[in-house]
Write an enzyme that holds these catalytic residues in place. Structure first.
Site, PDB file in Angstrom:
ATOM      1  CD  GLU A  21      16.158  35.758   6.693  1.00  0.00           C
ATOM      2  OE1 GLU A  21      15.735  36.886   6.975  1.00  0.00           O
ATOM      3  OE2 GLU A  21      16.154  34.801   7.502  1.00  0.00           O
ATOM      4  CG  HIS A  65      11.154  29.429   5.100  1.00  0.00           C
ATOM      5  ND1 HIS A  65      11.882  28.267   5.236  1.00  0.00           N
ATOM      6  CD2 HIS A  65      12.004  30.437   5.431  1.00  0.00           C
ATOM      7  CE1 HIS A  65      13.111  28.548   5.627  1.00  0.00           C
ATOM      8  NE2 HIS A  65      13.220  29.865   5.759  1.00  0.00           N
TER       9      HIS A  65
END
Length: 206
Positions: free
Chosen positions: A84, A9
């Site tokens: 995550e 990201h």
């Protein structure tokens, strides 16, 4: 074999501040959004085609996926297995907790000796992270068998877990290979049995 583009990201305010994000749902910074847009523009200029796009459901990854793949017109599919690593009580704290053994002996070996990393209170272990990564990849290899190119947008530790599963490496080697910066991409050809790494941490359009 299929081709995987494993993208990290874009940058967030917590990246800038050196805070542990984990499962905390932090949005992209303006800089992070622009980097994702630039990545997509570079791919479009190359004529890069994707057959499918998958993303972590966390905002910073999903928005990166949407911006980088907008030119393709493809739907971005959220998959919770790509979120995550959860750092539990450490989320929001300084990254020194996971990169300095003197600051935090139980967790400060996260990068230097990942095989010794201890799960924080309320958090996940690296073994659990890798199990999620394997579940996702196993399903991917069952679904795509004709040389498709797949974009996967996730996070620093999750992307290393994906690479560890693909390379079938030991936990102690979790962080081997090039460190993936924000909007860096790993490119891999794989079929679940073999993998060929074409690029690690490659930056487009910045």
């Amino acid at each position: 074999m299929i081709e995987l583009y494993i993208l990290r990201h874009g940058r967030t305010p917590w990246n800038q501040a050196g805070r542990i994000q984990g499962s905390t749902d932090i949005e992209l910074s303006p800089e992070g959004r622009q980097a994702a847009i630039n990545t997509g523009k570079a791919w479009e200029a190359m004529g890069l085609h994707f057959d499918q796009v998958y993303s972590s459901p966390l905002k910073r990854a999903y928005e990166t996926a949407c911006l980088a793949s907008a030119y393709t017109g493809l739907t971005v599919h959220k998959d919770d297995r790509l979120r995550e690593l959860c750092f539990g009580v450490l989320e929001g704290e300084s990254v020194s907790h996971i990169n300095d053994p003197e600051t935090d002996p139980a967790h400060g070996c996260f990068f230097s000796h990942p095989e010794n990393y201890q799960r924080p209170e309320g958090g996940e272990s690296l073994e659990e992270l890798c199990a999620r990564a394997k579940s996702f990849l196993d399903e991917l290899f069952e679904t795509y068998t004709h040389g498709e190119r797949i974009l996967i947008v996730a996070h620093g530790a999750m992307n290393k877990a994906l690479m560890r599963v693909l390379k079938k490496s030991d936990l102690k080697d979790f962080w081997t290979g090039k460190l993936q910066k924000n909007c860096g991409v790993n490119i891999v050809k794989a079929d679940g049995r073999h993998c060929e790494i074409l690029a690690e941490g490659k930056i487009y359009g910045n």
